[in-house]
Design a protein around this motif. Structure first.
Motif, PDB file in Angstrom:
ATOM      1  N   PHE A  46       0.815  -1.214   0.000  1.00 30.29           N
ATOM      2  CA  PHE A  46       0.000   0.000   0.000  1.00 30.29           C
ATOM      3  C   PHE A  46       0.851   1.267   0.000  1.00 30.29           C
ATOM      4  O   PHE A  46       0.713   2.105  -0.900  1.00 30.29           O
ATOM      5  N   THR A  50       1.531   3.606  -3.353  1.00 29.05           N
ATOM      6  CA  THR A  50       0.874   4.910  -3.296  1.00 29.05           C
ATOM      7  C   THR A  50       1.854   6.035  -3.591  1.00 29.05           C
ATOM      8  O   THR A  50       1.596   6.903  -4.437  1.00 29.05           O
ATOM      9  N   SER A  53       2.930   5.966  -7.188  1.00 35.49           N
ATOM     10  CA  SER A  53       1.926   6.546  -8.086  1.00 35.49           C
ATOM     11  C   SER A  53       2.015   8.066  -8.094  1.00 35.49           C
ATOM     12  O   SER A  53       1.916   8.700  -9.157  1.00 35.49           O
ATOM     13  N   PHE A 288      -7.894   8.788  -6.239  1.00 42.15           N
ATOM     14  CA  PHE A 288      -7.550   8.544  -4.837  1.00 42.15           C
ATOM     15  C   PHE A 288      -7.858   9.768  -3.983  1.00 42.15           C
ATOM     16  O   PHE A 288      -8.449   9.655  -2.905  1.00 42.15           O
TER      17      PHE A 288
END
Length: 309
Positions: A46, A50, A53, A288
């Motif tokens: 995770f 994240t 990204s 997100f």
């Protein structure tokens, strides 16, 4: 051993409060290294993706190389003609599916916690669609909703109703997929509500019956308030799922006809298919941030109202 445990419990209960009026925080019964495997999995699956990204959303990248271009991907993404439509459709889809799952899940839970015949079997039937593959559900309902040979329109024709093009008419495409989503996901909402209703002490219902309260009064004054934690859970989970929806929409309409059922996730996927990897990564970051900006304040607000009560 029993005496030792009792003495320890008495000693803990009689421990003096801290100077600030609060009891000292209890330490975890497990050593800190016990949490290490879960922390490694969480960081690997995770935290690292994240932050990766966020970084690659600022680049023009391929599998083997990347070029830092700043906020250009975000600028180009906001200039996409389908983006505004995708944002609007995403919000409509999330609100419709969440609202229907809350209402239908609560009503089904009330029914399935009452004294009815084959209650256990009916619970299994309601929950079964949750276990079915989303792609399989999408393909099945695409066939059932075929405007010419679909079973739904053929059944409506028997009673003299001319069924619409559920997935081909721009007015119905998005809502048709939303209804299929509700059919598939209402079982989980029902299960959460059943757990919430079963946990309510029966003393409340017995007292209500003694006072002459009917079923509706018990539902309004006992079930609704005391099942509020279940409602918060269903709302948050359904809203997150609706905002992130992609697989069912792509399996049934691919965002069509035109852009009428496009959502943010399908717009992102189309950019990825076209080879604009940095642009699609920027879209994922925006998705997100959108989900976070909507869900976190809503979660805080709902739980604050629950505490205030």
């Amino acid at each position: 051993m029993a005496v030792t445990v009792e003495q320890r419990d008495v000693r803990d209960a009689s421990a003096p409060d801290s100077p600030g009026g609060r009891r000292p925080r209890r330490t975890s019964p497990y050593p800190y290294w016990f949490y290490l495997p879960a922390a490694v999995v969480y960081v690997t699956l995770f935290i690292v993706p994240t932050f990766a990204s966020f970084f690659f959303s600022l680049t023009r990248w391929t599998i083997f190389e990347y070029e830092f271009i700043g906020l250009e991907n975000f600028t180009n993404f906001f200039q996409e003609p389908a983006l505004v439509k995708g944002f609007t459709n995403t919000l409509i889809y999330a609100v419709v599916t969440s609202a229907l799952k809350v209402v239908l899940g609560l009503l089904l839970a009330v029914l399935l916690t009452s004294r009815i015949v084959a209650r256990g079997y009916l619970r299994s039937v309601v929950f079964f669609p949750v276990l079915v593959s989303t792609i399989g559900v999408g393909i099945t309902f695409t066939i059932l909703m075929n405007p010419e040979r679909g079973l739904i329109n053929e059944s409506l024709a028997v009673v003299g109703i001319d069924g619409p093009g559920w997935l081909t008419d721009p007015k119905y495409a998005l809502l048709s997929v939303a209804l299929v989503d509700v059919w598939k996901g209402v079982g989980l909402a029902t299960l959460i509500y059943i757990a919430g209703i079963v946990s309510i002490p029966q003393d409340y219902f017995e007292a209500a019956r003694v006072d002459g309260a009917g079923s509706f009064a018990s539902f309004r004054h006992i079930v609704l308030p005391l099942a509020r934690p279940a409602t918060v859970t269903v709302v948050i989970l359904s809203l997150i799922g609706g905002l992130r929806s992609f697989d069912l929409i792509w399996a049934m309409t691919r965002g069509g006809p035109g852009f009428t059922s496009d959502v943010i996730a399908s717009v992102i996927y189309k950019q990825y298919q076209a080879g604009f990897y940095g642009l699609s990564t920027a879209g994922n970051v925006l998705l997100f941030l959108t989900v976070t900006a909507i869900v976190v304040p809503l979660f805080w607000f709902l739980n604050r109202r629950e505490v205030d009560r």
